[in-house]
Motif scaffolding. Structure first.
Motif, short mmCIF file in Angstrom:
data_model
loop_
_atom_site.label_atom_id
_atom_site.label_comp_id
_atom_site.label_asym_id
_atom_site.label_seq_id
_atom_site.Cartn_x
_atom_site.Cartn_y
_atom_site.Cartn_z
N ASN A 52 72.64 107.75 38.71
CA ASN A 52 74.08 107.50 38.61
C ASN A 52 74.84 108.78 38.27
OD1 ASN A 52 76.46 106.01 38.53
ND2 ASN A 52 76.26 105.58 36.36
N ASP A 53 74.31 109.56 37.32
CA ASP A 53 74.96 110.83 36.97
C ASP A 53 74.99 111.79 38.15
OD1 ASP A 53 75.35 109.87 34.45
OD2 ASP A 53 73.62 110.89 33.56
N ARG A 54 73.91 111.83 38.90
CA ARG A 54 73.86 112.73 40.06
C ARG A 54 74.85 112.28 41.13
NH1 ARG A 54 70.45 116.63 41.52
NH2 ARG A 54 70.28 117.16 43.74
N ALA A 55 74.99 110.96 41.32
CA ALA A 55 75.97 110.48 42.29
C ALA A 55 77.39 110.82 41.85
CB ALA A 55 75.81 108.97 42.47
N LEU A 56 77.67 110.69 40.54
CA LEU A 56 79.00 111.04 40.04
C LEU A 56 79.27 112.53 40.23
CD1 LEU A 56 79.23 108.95 36.74
CD2 LEU A 56 80.48 108.59 38.87
N LYS A 57 78.28 113.36 39.91
CA LYS A 57 78.47 114.80 40.08
C LYS A 57 78.68 115.17 41.55
CE LYS A 57 74.71 115.98 37.84
NZ LYS A 57 73.65 116.85 37.28
N ALA A 58 77.91 114.53 42.42
CA ALA A 58 78.07 114.82 43.85
C ALA A 58 79.45 114.41 44.35
CB ALA A 58 76.98 114.10 44.65
N ALA A 59 79.95 113.26 43.86
CA ALA A 59 81.28 112.81 44.28
C ALA A 59 82.37 113.76 43.78
CB ALA A 59 81.54 111.40 43.77
N VAL A 60 82.25 114.20 42.54
CA VAL A 60 83.25 115.12 41.98
C VAL A 60 83.21 116.45 42.71
CG1 VAL A 60 83.89 116.41 39.92
CG2 VAL A 60 83.27 114.01 39.74
N ILE A 61 82.02 116.97 42.96
CA ILE A 61 81.91 118.26 43.65
C ILE A 61 82.43 118.14 45.08
CG2 ILE A 61 80.23 119.92 44.55
CD1 ILE A 61 78.60 119.47 42.03
N GLY A 62 82.13 117.01 45.74
CA GLY A 62 82.66 116.82 47.09
C GLY A 62 84.18 116.80 47.12
N THR A 63 84.79 116.14 46.12
CA THR A 63 86.25 116.10 46.05
C THR A 63 86.82 117.49 45.80
OG1 THR A 63 86.13 113.85 45.17
CG2 THR A 63 88.19 115.04 44.88
N LEU A 64 86.19 118.26 44.92
CA LEU A 64 86.68 119.61 44.63
C LEU A 64 86.53 120.54 45.84
CD1 LEU A 64 85.36 120.10 40.99
CD2 LEU A 64 87.71 119.73 41.72
N VAL A 65 85.44 120.42 46.57
CA VAL A 65 85.26 121.24 47.76
C VAL A 65 86.29 120.88 48.82
CG1 VAL A 65 83.68 121.78 49.65
CG2 VAL A 65 82.82 121.68 47.31
N ASP A 66 86.54 119.59 48.98
CA ASP A 66 87.58 119.16 49.92
C ASP A 66 88.95 119.68 49.49
OD1 ASP A 66 88.38 117.42 52.25
OD2 ASP A 66 89.56 116.48 50.67
N ALA A 67 89.21 119.65 48.17
CA ALA A 67 90.47 120.19 47.67
C ALA A 67 90.57 121.70 47.90
CB ALA A 67 90.61 119.88 46.19
#
Length: 232
Positions: A52-67
């Motif tokens: 779950n933590d890894r999925a949250l980190k991946a989602a946050v990093i994906g959002t930041l890269v898209d930003a």
């Protein structure tokens, strides 16, 4: 003590050894099974939490890269797109700071600084932002894998940026950002439409029609005033 002596005598009796052995085996089996179930459950819960933590980190990093990708073309986005991008960045920043990882606040500060730099340099024509985007992505992925070591790198970058920028440079950057924002606002502000003049060909045709009509009216008036000949 009579009951204790009776219990010991019953326990040590040869006729009861098989029953005692079976009871001891049953108790040991129950204890061992309980311990194994506790260990397996603990391991499964830890794996689930880690996933779950890894999925949250991946989602946050994906959002930041898209930003970061949108920040690299910030000057070409419409004001509505900029507002939506800022909202997404704000949510990702909060999620990043709330992650149960040591140094998540430092990583959020580093990402915010990099996004601001990408926005600022997007107004510079001819600036190649692809290497900066790749570095931004790689550093965040590295932080996800090794947060302890990457946190020190992020902190050293923040300290270096803080020392290198004095108050004068901050004021100049703020004025530059304000000027860029004003230019962007003026670019996407709709100007009032000017009245469209009538086509020249249409105006000439109208003038010619008016001249022809006037000439016909003059001829009719001349016929009406012409004197009639006297009859003999």
């Amino acid at each position: 003590m009579q009951w204790w002596n009776s219990f010991v005598s019953w326990l040590t009796a040869a006729s009861n050894q098989s029953m005692v052995f079976s009871a001891v085996v049953l108790i040991v089996s129950i204890v061992v099974a309980s311990l194994l179930a506790a260990v397996i459950s603990r391991g499964a819960i830890k794996r689930l939490l880690a996933q779950n933590d890894r999925a949250l980190k991946a989602a946050v990093i994906g959002t930041l890269v898209d930003a970061a990708t949108e920040a690299s073309v910030w000057n070409s986005l419409t004001p509505q797109e900029q507002v939506m991008a800022d909202r997404a960045v704000g949510q990702a920043d909060v999620q990043l700071r709330l992650l149960p990882i040591k140094g998540s606040g430092v990583a959020a500060n580093w990402a915010a600084h990099q996004l601001a730099e990408l926005k600022r340099t997007s107004a510079t024509f001819g600036y190649q932002l692809e290497p900066a985007l790749l570095e931004f992505r790689d550093r965040l992925v590295e932080w996800q894998d090794k947060p302890g070591r990457t946190r020190k790198i992020f902190q050293s970058d923040l300290d270096r940026w803080k020392i290198s920028k004095n108050s004068t440079e901050k004021n100049l950057l703020a004025e530059q950002d304000a000027w860029t924002a004003q230019q962007h606002h003026d670019q996407f502000t709709a100007a009032p439409a000017a009245p469209v003049p009538a086509p020249l060909q249409y105006a000439s045709g109208t003038a010619s029609a008016s001249t022809e009509t006037q000439r016909l009216l003059d001829d009719v008036q001349a016929l009406e005033v012409r004197p009639t000949p006297l009859q003999s």
